[in-house]
Design a protein around this motif. Sequence first.
Motif, short mmCIF file in Angstrom:
data_model
loop_
_atom_site.label_atom_id
_atom_site.label_comp_id
_atom_site.label_asym_id
_atom_site.label_seq_id
_atom_site.Cartn_x
_atom_site.Cartn_y
_atom_site.Cartn_z
N PRO A 58 -1.61 5.07 6.63
CA PRO A 58 -2.45 6.27 6.62
C PRO A 58 -3.76 6.01 5.86
O PRO A 58 -3.76 5.38 4.81
CB PRO A 58 -1.62 7.31 5.87
N GLU A 59 -4.87 6.49 6.39
CA GLU A 59 -6.14 6.30 5.72
C GLU A 59 -6.15 6.92 4.33
O GLU A 59 -6.84 6.45 3.43
CB GLU A 59 -7.28 6.89 6.58
N SER A 60 -5.33 7.94 4.12
CA SER A 60 -5.27 8.60 2.81
C SER A 60 -4.75 7.67 1.72
O SER A 60 -4.96 7.93 0.53
CB SER A 60 -4.39 9.85 2.88
N PHE A 61 -4.08 6.58 2.10
CA PHE A 61 -3.58 5.63 1.11
C PHE A 61 -4.67 4.68 0.63
O PHE A 61 -4.49 3.95 -0.32
CB PHE A 61 -2.43 4.79 1.68
N ILE A 62 -5.80 4.67 1.32
CA ILE A 62 -6.88 3.74 0.97
C ILE A 62 -7.83 4.38 -0.02
O ILE A 62 -8.24 5.47 0.10
CB ILE A 62 -7.65 3.29 2.23
N GLU A 75 -7.93 -3.03 7.09
CA GLU A 75 -8.77 -2.28 8.03
C GLU A 75 -8.08 -2.14 9.39
O GLU A 75 -8.01 -1.05 9.96
CB GLU A 75 -10.13 -2.96 8.19
N GLU A 76 -7.55 -3.24 9.90
CA GLU A 76 -6.87 -3.20 11.20
C GLU A 76 -5.58 -2.37 11.14
O GLU A 76 -5.26 -1.64 12.07
CB GLU A 76 -6.55 -4.62 11.67
N LEU A 77 -4.85 -2.47 10.03
CA LEU A 77 -3.60 -1.71 9.88
C LEU A 77 -3.88 -0.21 9.85
O LEU A 77 -3.10 0.58 10.38
CB LEU A 77 -2.85 -2.16 8.63
N VAL A 78 -5.00 0.19 9.26
CA VAL A 78 -5.38 1.61 9.27
C VAL A 78 -5.79 2.03 10.68
O VAL A 78 -5.35 3.07 11.17
CB VAL A 78 -6.52 1.88 8.26
N LYS A 79 -6.60 1.20 11.34
CA LYS A 79 -7.04 1.51 12.71
C LYS A 79 -5.85 1.63 13.66
O LYS A 79 -5.86 2.46 14.57
CB LYS A 79 -7.99 0.44 13.22
N ASN A 80 -4.82 0.80 13.46
CA ASN A 80 -3.62 0.83 14.31
C ASN A 80 -2.64 1.93 13.93
O ASN A 80 -1.61 2.09 14.58
CB ASN A 80 -2.89 -0.52 14.26
N GLY A 81 -2.94 2.65 12.86
CA GLY A 81 -2.07 3.74 12.44
C GLY A 81 -0.85 3.31 11.64
O GLY A 81 0.04 4.12 11.39
N GLN A 82 -0.79 2.04 11.25
CA GLN A 82 0.36 1.57 10.47
C GLN A 82 0.27 1.99 9.00
O GLN A 82 1.29 2.04 8.33
CB GLN A 82 0.48 0.05 10.58
N ILE A 136 0.84 -1.20 0.00
CA ILE A 136 0.00 0.00 0.00
C ILE A 136 0.87 1.25 0.00
O ILE A 136 0.57 2.24 -0.67
CB ILE A 136 -1.03 0.00 1.16
N GLU A 137 2.00 1.22 0.72
CA GLU A 137 2.92 2.36 0.70
C GLU A 137 3.58 2.52 -0.67
O GLU A 137 3.89 3.63 -1.09
CB GLU A 137 3.97 2.23 1.79
N ALA A 138 3.77 1.40 -1.36
CA ALA A 138 4.34 1.45 -2.71
C ALA A 138 3.35 2.02 -3.70
O ALA A 138 3.75 2.56 -4.74
CB ALA A 138 4.79 0.06 -3.16
N GLY A 139 2.06 1.92 -3.41
CA GLY A 139 1.06 2.47 -4.30
C GLY A 139 0.19 1.44 -5.00
O GLY A 139 -0.49 1.77 -5.97
N VAL A 140 0.19 0.20 -4.52
CA VAL A 140 -0.68 -0.82 -5.12
C VAL A 140 -2.09 -0.65 -4.55
O VAL A 140 -2.29 -0.73 -3.34
CB VAL A 140 -0.15 -2.25 -4.83
N ASP A 141 -3.06 -0.40 -5.44
CA ASP A 141 -4.43 -0.14 -5.01
C ASP A 141 -5.25 -1.39 -4.80
O ASP A 141 -6.11 -1.44 -3.92
CB ASP A 141 -5.14 0.73 -6.07
N ILE A 142 -5.03 -2.40 -5.63
CA ILE A 142 -5.85 -3.62 -5.59
C ILE A 142 -4.94 -4.83 -5.41
O ILE A 142 -3.98 -5.01 -6.15
CB ILE A 142 -6.68 -3.78 -6.89
N ASP A 143 -5.28 -5.64 -4.43
CA ASP A 143 -4.56 -6.87 -4.12
C ASP A 143 -5.30 -8.03 -4.79
O ASP A 143 -6.35 -8.45 -4.33
CB ASP A 143 -4.52 -7.05 -2.61
#
Length: 122
Positions: free
Chosen positions: A118-122, A109-116, A91-98
Amino acid sequence: MSYHIGRILFVSTSYFRFERFYRKIIYWRNVSAFFFCIDRKPISGNKELLRELLRDKEGFDGTVISDWGSIGQLEEQGVAADMDEAAVQAIEAGVDIDMMSPAYMFRLEELVKNGQIPESFI
């Protein structure tokens, strides 16, 4: 299976072909992060290539989709310790779809909630 190419070889030969190809397909709005590696860094987790070069430098604002299971492969290839780290790298590299690995579906979802991530990457 993945294929490896060194960064110097990529920049001196493939990047210019990639750039010409990218200019021709930009209207498609989709790019695949396939199984190739540059300096042993799989493209699905390669922030320098996908986010810094493709998105920031070249201005691509379309969708980047992983190759079949390539985000999950980051763990198998030894560049991510676990599925969480694989999801963060991708996600940090910029891959939108897995495509076809459980990393985004079960972990984002959990990684965003834990702050690992940024929600802006989603």
